[in-house]
Design a protein around this motif. Structure first.
Motif, PDB file in Angstrom:
ATOM      1  N   ALA A 158      34.863  30.082  25.743  1.00  0.00           N
ATOM      2  CA  ALA A 158      35.929  29.313  26.389  1.00  0.00           C
ATOM      3  C   ALA A 158      37.063  30.232  26.846  1.00  0.00           C
ATOM      4  N   ALA A 159      37.403  31.209  26.018  1.00  0.00           N
ATOM      5  CA  ALA A 159      38.467  32.144  26.379  1.00  0.00           C
ATOM      6  C   ALA A 159      38.069  33.001  27.573  1.00  0.00           C
ATOM      7  N   ALA A 160      36.814  33.449  27.584  1.00  0.00           N
ATOM      8  CA  ALA A 160      36.329  34.257  28.703  1.00  0.00           C
ATOM      9  C   ALA A 160      36.355  33.464  29.995  1.00  0.00           C
ATOM     10  N   ARG A 161      36.069  32.175  29.874  1.00  0.00           N
ATOM     11  CA  ARG A 161      36.051  31.314  31.061  1.00  0.00           C
ATOM     12  C   ARG A 161      37.458  31.095  31.602  1.00  0.00           C
ATOM     13  N   GLY A 162      38.437  31.056  30.729  1.00  0.00           N
ATOM     14  CA  GLY A 162      39.787  30.706  31.171  1.00  0.00           C
ATOM     15  C   GLY A 162      40.769  31.854  31.263  1.00  0.00           C
ATOM     16  N   ALA A 163      40.387  33.043  30.794  1.00  0.00           N
ATOM     17  CA  ALA A 163      41.333  34.163  30.784  1.00  0.00           C
ATOM     18  C   ALA A 163      41.476  34.777  32.171  1.00  0.00           C
ATOM     19  N   PRO A 164      42.701  34.819  32.712  1.00  0.00           N
ATOM     20  CA  PRO A 164      42.898  35.456  34.021  1.00  0.00           C
ATOM     21  C   PRO A 164      42.883  36.976  33.888  1.00  0.00           C
ATOM     22  N   GLY A 165      42.287  37.643  34.845  1.00  0.00           N
ATOM     23  CA  GLY A 165      42.300  39.098  34.853  1.00  0.00           C
ATOM     24  C   GLY A 165      41.579  39.741  33.689  1.00  0.00           C
ATOM     25  N   LEU A 166      40.496  39.110  33.215  1.00  0.00           N
ATOM     26  CA  LEU A 166      39.763  39.655  32.072  1.00  0.00           C
ATOM     27  C   LEU A 166      39.077  40.963  32.457  1.00  0.00           C
ATOM     28  N   VAL A 167      39.355  42.032  31.693  1.00  0.00           N
ATOM     29  CA  VAL A 167      38.798  43.347  32.023  1.00  0.00           C
ATOM     30  C   VAL A 167      37.905  43.915  30.927  1.00  0.00           C
ATOM     31  N   LEU A 168      37.947  43.331  29.718  1.00  0.00           N
ATOM     32  CA  LEU A 168      37.147  43.857  28.615  1.00  0.00           C
ATOM     33  C   LEU A 168      37.038  42.814  27.512  1.00  0.00           C
ATOM     34  N   VAL A 169      35.852  42.783  26.872  1.00  0.00           N
ATOM     35  CA  VAL A 169      35.637  41.938  25.699  1.00  0.00           C
ATOM     36  C   VAL A 169      35.264  42.831  24.522  1.00  0.00           C
ATOM     37  N   LEU A 170      35.962  42.669  23.398  1.00  0.00           N
ATOM     38  CA  LEU A 170      35.577  43.313  22.142  1.00  0.00           C
ATOM     39  C   LEU A 170      34.878  42.239  21.320  1.00  0.00           C
ATOM     40  N   LEU A 171      33.616  42.463  20.994  1.00  0.00           N
ATOM     41  CA  LEU A 171      32.793  41.404  20.419  1.00  0.00           C
ATOM     42  C   LEU A 171      32.159  41.798  19.097  1.00  0.00           C
ATOM     43  N   ASP A 172      32.345  40.946  18.093  1.00  0.00           N
ATOM     44  CA  ASP A 172      31.635  41.067  16.823  1.00  0.00           C
ATOM     45  C   ASP A 172      30.349  40.261  16.932  1.00  0.00           C
ATOM     46  N   LEU A 173      29.201  40.866  16.655  1.00  0.00           N
ATOM     47  CA  LEU A 173      27.926  40.156  16.757  1.00  0.00           C
ATOM     48  C   LEU A 173      27.799  39.062  15.708  1.00  0.00           C
ATOM     49  N   GLY A 174      28.581  39.147  14.628  1.00  0.00           N
ATOM     50  CA  GLY A 174      28.467  38.173  13.552  1.00  0.00           C
ATOM     51  C   GLY A 174      29.366  36.976  13.689  1.00  0.00           C
ATOM     52  N   LEU A 175      29.839  36.668  14.876  1.00  0.00           N
ATOM     53  CA  LEU A 175      30.697  35.501  15.080  1.00  0.00           C
ATOM     54  C   LEU A 175      29.986  34.219  14.672  1.00  0.00           C
ATOM     55  N   PRO A 176      30.686  33.259  14.056  1.00  0.00           N
ATOM     56  CA  PRO A 176      30.094  31.947  13.812  1.00  0.00           C
ATOM     57  C   PRO A 176      29.596  31.343  15.121  1.00  0.00           C
ATOM     58  N   GLY A 177      28.373  30.846  15.100  1.00  0.00           N
ATOM     59  CA  GLY A 177      27.781  30.288  16.310  1.00  0.00           C
ATOM     60  C   GLY A 177      26.873  31.260  17.027  1.00  0.00           C
ATOM     61  N   ALA A 178      26.822  32.520  16.563  1.00  0.00           N
ATOM     62  CA  ALA A 178      25.976  33.528  17.203  1.00  0.00           C
ATOM     63  C   ALA A 178      24.861  33.942  16.261  1.00  0.00           C
ATOM     64  N   GLN A 179      23.748  34.336  16.843  1.00  0.00           N
ATOM     65  CA  GLN A 179      22.619  34.876  16.092  1.00  0.00           C
ATOM     66  C   GLN A 179      22.109  36.109  16.829  1.00  0.00           C
ATOM     67  N   GLY A 180      21.846  37.181  16.073  1.00  0.00           N
ATOM     68  CA  GLY A 180      21.378  38.386  16.730  1.00  0.00           C
ATOM     69  C   GLY A 180      22.384  38.859  17.763  1.00  0.00           C
ATOM     70  N   VAL A 181      21.912  39.081  18.984  1.00  0.00           N
ATOM     71  CA  VAL A 181      22.805  39.509  20.061  1.00  0.00           C
ATOM     72  C   VAL A 181      23.081  38.377  21.040  1.00  0.00           C
ATOM     73  N   SER A 182      22.966  37.136  20.549  1.00  0.00           N
ATOM     74  CA  SER A 182      23.175  35.984  21.432  1.00  0.00           C
ATOM     75  C   SER A 182      24.599  35.916  21.960  1.00  0.00           C
ATOM     76  N   GLY A 183      25.562  36.479  21.193  1.00  0.00           N
ATOM     77  CA  GLY A 183      26.935  36.485  21.676  1.00  0.00           C
ATOM     78  C   GLY A 183      27.082  37.302  22.946  1.00  0.00           C
ATOM     79  N   VAL A 184      26.388  38.436  23.001  1.00  0.00           N
ATOM     80  CA  VAL A 184      26.413  39.262  24.211  1.00  0.00           C
ATOM     81  C   VAL A 184      25.807  38.483  25.378  1.00  0.00           C
ATOM     82  N   ALA A 185      24.673  37.827  25.122  1.00  0.00           N
ATOM     83  CA  ALA A 185      24.003  37.067  26.186  1.00  0.00           C
ATOM     84  C   ALA A 185      24.898  35.960  26.711  1.00  0.00           C
ATOM     85  N   ALA A 186      25.555  35.231  25.801  1.00  0.00           N
ATOM     86  CA  ALA A 186      26.410  34.113  26.210  1.00  0.00           C
ATOM     87  C   ALA A 186      27.600  34.591  27.033  1.00  0.00           C
ATOM     88  N   LEU A 187      28.222  35.675  26.607  1.00  0.00           N
ATOM     89  CA  LEU A 187      29.393  36.161  27.327  1.00  0.00           C
ATOM     90  C   LEU A 187      29.025  36.837  28.639  1.00  0.00           C
TER      91      LEU A 187
END
Length: 206
Positions: A42-71
């Protein structure tokens, strides 16, 4: 428009440390924080001027590298730097899906700050890909953003009609993307596509 960096980690203390690293590498950037995969998307969708994402693979709602795929599906042109305590073996699949780097949470804060600076400069730290996962990782990496979104829908058990409605495209277009991604994965039906994706740790929650 000011540059925005998304920091997605479910541990408040470490997230605060990442924000400090961001401030050191890009003091003028705005920072948006997220504690779950849904919040990150949701943040990626609404953030203006997004230039970088720092991502923890263990986020609630993610499995494996699904967080990377979703973002990547949500913001395909924004670099993703994985900062995670996950097994380094996840680096290869994460890189294949478009992550520009993989940094361990055990790294010194100065090293994380340096990795952020390199990612912003387009010169991230090289990531070693586990040889056992290389072939499928490379294959997944060839999927287009829309094909990844379709595959994500399939992994959630959605029908083509539901995927079409969610993506705002026709059902025939979804079928076309399904045909293309199954050809790339070397499979012949939806079930085989799900199994192939899950073998890489791409299973998404329902």
């Amino acid at each position: 428009m000011a540059a925005t960096i998304l920091v997605a980690d479910d541990h408040p203390a470490f997230r605060a440390a990442l924000v400090l690293a961001v401030r050191g590498a890009a003091p003028d950037a705005a920072v948006v924080e997220a504690g779950t995969l849904a919040e990150a998307v949701a943040a990626a969708r609404g953030a203006p001027g997004l230039v970088l994402v720092l991502l923890d693979l263990g986020l609630p709602g993610a499995q494996g590298v699904s967080g990377v795929a979703a973002l990547r599906a949500e913001c395909p042109d924004v670099p993703i730097l994985v900062v995670s305590a996950a097994d380094p073996g996840a680096a290869g699949p994460a890189r294949a899906l478009g992550a520009v780097g993989f940094v361990s949470k055990s790294a010194e804060l100065a090293d994380i700050e340096s990795a952020i600076a390199r990612a912003l400069a387009g010169d991230p730290e090289p990531v070693a890909w586990p040889a056992t996962e290389l072939s499928m990782a490379e294959t997944i990496g060839t999927l287009t953003p829309t094909e990844r979104r379709v595959l994500s829908g399939v992994l959630r058990g959605q029908l083509n009609k539901q995927i079409a409605h969610e993506l705002g495209i026709s059902e025939a277009t979804v079928k076309g993307h399904m045909t293309a991604l199954m050809r790339k994965l070397g499979v012949h039906n939806r079930t085989q596509a799900v199994l192939a994706a899950r073998a890489l740790g791409l299973a998404l929650p329902g």
